[in-house]
Design a protein around this motif. Structure first.
Motif, PDB file in Angstrom:
ATOM      1  N   VAL A 145      54.515  79.975  47.756  1.00 22.25           N
ATOM      2  CA  VAL A 145      53.906  80.659  48.901  1.00 22.25           C
ATOM      3  C   VAL A 145      54.341  79.910  50.159  1.00 22.25           C
ATOM      4  N   LEU A 146      54.867  80.681  51.089  1.00 21.14           N
ATOM      5  CA  LEU A 146      55.492  80.115  52.274  1.00 21.14           C
ATOM      6  C   LEU A 146      54.803  80.707  53.498  1.00 21.14           C
ATOM      7  N   VAL A 147      54.485  79.859  54.480  1.00 16.53           N
ATOM      8  CA  VAL A 147      53.891  80.351  55.719  1.00 16.53           C
ATOM      9  C   VAL A 147      54.914  80.234  56.828  1.00 16.53           C
ATOM     10  N   THR A 148      55.111  81.283  57.575  1.00 16.54           N
ATOM     11  CA  THR A 148      56.058  81.190  58.692  1.00 16.54           C
ATOM     12  C   THR A 148      55.708  82.165  59.802  1.00 16.54           C
ATOM     13  N   HIS A 149      56.108  81.777  61.009  1.00 14.12           N
ATOM     14  CA  HIS A 149      56.028  82.649  62.173  1.00 14.12           C
ATOM     15  C   HIS A 149      57.319  83.420  62.340  1.00 14.12           C
ATOM     16  N   GLU A 150      58.348  82.915  61.676  1.00 14.23           N
ATOM     17  CA  GLU A 150      59.714  83.312  61.999  1.00 14.23           C
ATOM     18  C   GLU A 150      60.155  84.412  61.041  1.00 14.23           C
ATOM     19  N   PRO A 151      60.291  85.654  61.536  1.00 12.14           N
ATOM     20  CA  PRO A 151      60.624  86.751  60.629  1.00 12.14           C
ATOM     21  C   PRO A 151      61.919  86.521  59.856  1.00 12.14           C
ATOM     22  N   LEU A 152      62.898  85.874  60.506  1.00 11.64           N
ATOM     23  CA  LEU A 152      64.175  85.687  59.818  1.00 11.64           C
ATOM     24  C   LEU A 152      64.000  84.790  58.589  1.00 11.64           C
ATOM     25  N   ASP A 153      63.221  83.707  58.748  1.00 14.28           N
ATOM     26  CA  ASP A 153      62.973  82.826  57.595  1.00 14.28           C
ATOM     27  C   ASP A 153      62.312  83.613  56.472  1.00 14.28           C
ATOM     28  N   ALA A 154      61.342  84.422  56.843  1.00 18.05           N
ATOM     29  CA  ALA A 154      60.619  85.204  55.837  1.00 18.05           C
ATOM     30  C   ALA A 154      61.559  86.185  55.141  1.00 18.05           C
ATOM     31  N   MET A 155      62.408  86.839  55.935  1.00 22.07           N
ATOM     32  CA  MET A 155      63.318  87.852  55.373  1.00 22.07           C
ATOM     33  C   MET A 155      64.324  87.211  54.416  1.00 22.07           C
ATOM     34  N   VAL A 156      64.812  86.025  54.792  1.00 25.09           N
ATOM     35  CA  VAL A 156      65.855  85.379  53.984  1.00 25.09           C
ATOM     36  C   VAL A 156      65.262  84.720  52.739  1.00 25.09           C
TER      37      VAL A 156
ATOM     38  N   VAL B 282      69.698  74.461  56.614  1.00 26.25           N
ATOM     39  CA  VAL B 282      68.588  74.097  55.731  1.00 26.25           C
ATOM     40  C   VAL B 282      67.978  75.365  55.115  1.00 26.25           C
ATOM     41  N   ARG B 283      67.957  76.463  55.882  1.00 26.54           N
ATOM     42  CA  ARG B 283      67.432  77.724  55.366  1.00 26.54           C
ATOM     43  C   ARG B 283      68.252  78.177  54.149  1.00 26.54           C
ATOM     44  N   ALA B 284      69.586  78.064  54.282  1.00 24.40           N
ATOM     45  CA  ALA B 284      70.462  78.477  53.176  1.00 24.40           C
ATOM     46  C   ALA B 284      70.238  77.584  51.960  1.00 24.40           C
ATOM     47  N   ASP B 285      70.114  76.273  52.198  1.00 20.73           N
ATOM     48  CA  ASP B 285      69.838  75.313  51.104  1.00 20.73           C
ATOM     49  C   ASP B 285      68.515  75.618  50.428  1.00 20.73           C
ATOM     50  N   LEU B 286      67.515  75.846  51.284  1.00 23.03           N
ATOM     51  CA  LEU B 286      66.168  76.087  50.755  1.00 23.03           C
ATOM     52  C   LEU B 286      66.180  77.337  49.885  1.00 23.03           C
ATOM     53  N   ARG B 287      66.909  78.332  50.317  1.00 23.35           N
ATOM     54  CA  ARG B 287      66.981  79.561  49.541  1.00 23.35           C
ATOM     55  C   ARG B 287      67.569  79.278  48.150  1.00 23.35           C
TER      56      ARG B 287
ATOM     57  N   HIS C 284      67.492  76.400  46.532  1.00 24.80           N
ATOM     58  CA  HIS C 284      66.522  75.648  45.716  1.00 24.80           C
ATOM     59  C   HIS C 284      65.391  76.555  45.225  1.00 24.80           C
ATOM     60  N   LEU C 285      64.972  77.466  46.087  1.00 26.05           N
ATOM     61  CA  LEU C 285      63.882  78.354  45.671  1.00 26.05           C
ATOM     62  C   LEU C 285      64.349  79.310  44.576  1.00 26.05           C
ATOM     63  N   SER C 286      65.615  79.698  44.618  1.00 25.92           N
ATOM     64  CA  SER C 286      66.135  80.583  43.566  1.00 25.92           C
ATOM     65  C   SER C 286      66.122  79.877  42.215  1.00 25.92           C
ATOM     66  N   ALA C 287      66.328  78.559  42.249  1.00 26.79           N
ATOM     67  CA  ALA C 287      66.389  77.802  40.992  1.00 26.79           C
ATOM     68  C   ALA C 287      64.989  77.403  40.511  1.00 26.79           C
ATOM     69  N   TYR C 288      63.999  77.576  41.367  1.00 28.30           N
ATOM     70  CA  TYR C 288      62.651  77.107  41.049  1.00 28.30           C
ATOM     71  C   TYR C 288      61.909  78.194  40.258  1.00 28.30           C
TER      72      TYR C 288
ATOM     73  N   GLU D 294      58.571  83.872  41.912  1.00 26.38           N
ATOM     74  CA  GLU D 294      58.466  84.742  43.088  1.00 26.38           C
ATOM     75  C   GLU D 294      58.170  83.912  44.339  1.00 26.38           C
ATOM     76  N   VAL D 295      58.817  84.276  45.441  1.00 26.31           N
ATOM     77  CA  VAL D 295      58.551  83.623  46.724  1.00 26.31           C
ATOM     78  C   VAL D 295      57.844  84.637  47.616  1.00 26.31           C
ATOM     79  N   VAL D 296      56.608  84.322  47.991  1.00 22.17           N
ATOM     80  CA  VAL D 296      55.836  85.212  48.857  1.00 22.17           C
ATOM     81  C   VAL D 296      55.702  84.541  50.224  1.00 22.17           C
ATOM     82  N   ALA D 297      56.052  85.270  51.277  1.00 24.16           N
ATOM     83  CA  ALA D 297      55.884  84.721  52.627  1.00 24.16           C
ATOM     84  C   ALA D 297      54.648  85.314  53.265  1.00 24.16           C
TER      85      ALA D 297
END
Ligand SMILES: Nc1ncnc2c1ncn2[C@@H]1O[C@H](COP(=O)(O)OP(=O)(O)OP(=O)(O)O)[C@@H](O)[C@H]1O
Length: 370
Positions: free
Chosen positions: A203-214, A187-192, A194-198, A39-42
């Protein structure tokens, strides 16, 4: 589609369970945070909300004042029993926003550093690092020093380094913040991916709603040291419960009360807590939130004829560009944001101080229990 995060049993036996309490003279953080494997929690929140403090507590860089942190069956921190695992003993990987790569080491040795620090001999550590660099698409820059890497490449090296220790918990602190807009998208698409495979917890911290949503399966909104809302990105975006979230997802939000009675049909009148009333398409009794998009608000130079519902006088406070439209900030009962065309701004003379009429259709207003 990952489902592990919704499996409560796995979540409690193998994921993260934390009650994070950090008390400082002028700040008090107290939140429960649970996340399952896969699970990825922002953690999302305004400046000073306590996001970084939470991440630092999970990492072992900030001891708890009270509460406890469990990862699987291990206790990482529990002041009451004097349990405390130091940062290097925790099965975690961390990516900070400024990467913190060692400048004097090659990309390969930066990635190998993690396994080495965990006692893996040099040759297997370098082999593992090589394989991680391949996975993030950077095998060809293995020998390069960090200063020769682009921002996006450095971010990928930092991710490979964090993952190379095969952590059970991955902590990402504003992982895309240092990147320019175009790189950020890639990088956001790549990170997504990698996180799917993990299969560990992230736990991810962000100010950016789009990063959190994606990137996230679940959003936890932190304001002033407390969780104010949590849920799937879609739930949070659809039904904001605080001003901060409403602004983040670009909605007008009001709290109000309705007795559930309405005119013929399904409409319900909501009396707003701060004055004014709105008629919604859906009847919900009791304390409610009402929300609608700025694009649902129409502005008129004079009171429109016909149905007088949801039509009120407002005064322009400011106008700013918002994508292809102009966003107009208006005071009134209630105050609203309206998105209109540049032509409308000129035609209606929407200068600060101008008085116009706002109107929104009942069917455009969402109403849900508070
Ligand atoms: N090392 C520290 N010592 C004392 N106070 C601190 C320390 N670090 C942060 N604070 C304070 O603790 C509060 C929470 O800060 P924190 O950095 O966790 O918030 P944040 O949500 O991550 O904010 P930002 O988005 O600005 O990074 C703030 O009031 C901050 O000023």
């Amino acid at each position: 589609m990952r489902t592990a995060g919704h499996d409560a049993n796995r979540r409690t036996s193998t994921g993260l369970r934390a009650h994070v309490v950090v008390r400082r003279p002028a700040f008090d953080l107290d939140l429960d945070l649970t996340a399952g494997p896969g699970e990825v929690v922002a953690l999302l929140g305004p400046n000073g909300a306590g996001k970084s403090t939470t991440l630092r507590a999970l990492a072992g860089l900030q001891p708890l004042s009270a509460g406890e942190i469990h990862l699987g069956d291990r206790v990482l921190d529990r002041p009451a029993t004097r349990d405390y695992l130091r940062v290097e003993q925790r099965p975690i990987g961390v990516v900070f926003q400024d990467y913190l790569l060692f400048p004097h080491l090659s990309a390969l040795d930066n990635v190998a550093f993690g396994p080495r620090a965990h006692g893996v001999p040099k040759a297997p550590a370098r082999a593992a690092a090589q394989s991680w660099l391949e996975r993030v698409g950077l095998a060809d820059v293995a020998g390069a020093r960090p200063r020769a890497l682009s921002g996006g490449q450095a971010q990928r090296v930092a991710l490979a380094r964090a993952l190379a220790v095969e952590p059970r918990l991955l902590l990402l602190d504003e992982p895309l913040a240092a990147l320019d807009a175009a790189t950020r998208m890639d990088v956001r698409a790549d990170l997504r991916r990698h996180l799917s495979a993990y299969d560990g917890t992230c736990v991810l911290v962000t100010h950016e709603p789009l990063d959190a949503m994606v990137l996230a399966d679940r959003l936890v909104v932190l304001e002033n040291g407390r969780v104010t809302q949590q849920g799937s990105p879609a739930e949070v975006a659809r039904t904001p419960r605080t001003e901060y979230v409403a602004r983040l997802v670009g909605l007008n939000l009001f709290r109000g009360h309705t007795d559930g009675a309405g005119e013929a049909g399904a409409a319900g009148v909501v009396r707003l807590a701060d004055g004014g009333e709105l008629t919604t398409g859906r009847r919900v009794a009791g304390e409610v939130f009402v929300a609608f998009a700025p694009s649902a608000v129409a502005l008129y130079g004079s009171a429109p004829g016909g149905s007088p519902r949801n039509c009120w006088q407002v005064e322009v406070v400011g106008v700013e560009r918002h994508g292809d439209l102009m966003r107009v900030r208006l005071t009134g009962r209630p105050p609203v944001l309206a998105d209109v065309t540049a032509d409308a701004v000129a035609d209606l003379g929407l200068q600060p101080g101008a008085r116009v009429w706002a109107s929104v259709k009942a069917a455009e207003i969402r109403c849900y229990p508070a």
